[in-house]
Scaffold this motif. Sequence first.
Motif, PDB file in Angstrom:
ATOM      1  N   ARG A 114      -9.042  12.019   9.546  1.00 55.16           N
ATOM      2  CA  ARG A 114      -8.106  12.702   8.639  1.00 55.16           C
ATOM      3  C   ARG A 114      -8.636  12.774   7.211  1.00 55.16           C
ATOM      4  N   SER A 115      -9.057  11.668   6.616  1.00 56.29           N
ATOM      5  CA  SER A 115      -9.434  11.693   5.199  1.00 56.29           C
ATOM      6  C   SER A 115     -10.852  12.210   4.974  1.00 56.29           C
ATOM      7  N   ALA A 116     -11.781  11.918   5.875  1.00 56.93           N
ATOM      8  CA  ALA A 116     -13.165  12.361   5.696  1.00 56.93           C
ATOM      9  C   ALA A 116     -13.379  13.786   6.182  1.00 56.93           C
ATOM     10  N   GLY A 117     -12.550  14.223   7.136  1.00 55.00           N
ATOM     11  CA  GLY A 117     -12.689  15.569   7.671  1.00 55.00           C
ATOM     12  C   GLY A 117     -13.822  15.721   8.669  1.00 55.00           C
ATOM     13  N   THR A 118     -14.478  14.625   9.024  1.00 57.92           N
ATOM     14  CA  THR A 118     -15.583  14.695   9.977  1.00 57.92           C
ATOM     15  C   THR A 118     -15.051  14.668  11.405  1.00 57.92           C
ATOM     16  N   GLU A 176      -7.708   7.363   9.661  1.00 57.94           N
ATOM     17  CA  GLU A 176      -6.936   7.685  10.842  1.00 57.94           C
ATOM     18  C   GLU A 176      -7.587   8.873  11.554  1.00 57.94           C
ATOM     19  N   LEU A 177      -7.608   8.826  12.887  1.00 53.27           N
ATOM     20  CA  LEU A 177      -8.166   9.905  13.691  1.00 53.27           C
ATOM     21  C   LEU A 177      -7.060  10.784  14.255  1.00 53.27           C
ATOM     22  N   ILE A 178      -7.334  12.075  14.285  1.00 57.13           N
ATOM     23  CA  ILE A 178      -6.432  13.039  14.906  1.00 57.13           C
ATOM     24  C   ILE A 178      -7.113  13.503  16.186  1.00 57.13           C
ATOM     25  N   LEU A 179      -6.548  13.157  17.316  1.00 55.24           N
ATOM     26  CA  LEU A 179      -7.132  13.464  18.612  1.00 55.24           C
ATOM     27  C   LEU A 179      -6.918  14.922  18.967  1.00 55.24           C
ATOM     28  N   ALA A 180      -7.986  15.598  19.417  1.00 54.58           N
ATOM     29  CA  ALA A 180      -7.897  16.990  19.853  1.00 54.58           C
ATOM     30  C   ALA A 180      -7.209  17.046  21.224  1.00 54.58           C
TER      31      ALA A 180
END
Length: 70
Positions: A14-18, A1-5
């Motif tokens: 979210r899980s990879a932190g990249t 899942e992506l967290i949009l800035a």
Amino acid sequence: ELILAPNRQEARHRSAGTWLRRIPIEALEISSTELRRRLSEARSVRYLLPDPVLDAVVRSGVYATKGRGQ
């Protein structure tokens, strides 16, 4: 899942932190027919194909220069 800035141009996985960043680029108006024509006429296709793709095409000899008997 992506967290949009907040700027909507960056996101963090979210899980990879990249981080991912959107970079706008302009599309090239070029067709495969035009690429084949340029290659067969020994004209430059620099900046139209990635170097590894161009290397593979040249090695294959599929679009050899006209007049070379290939």
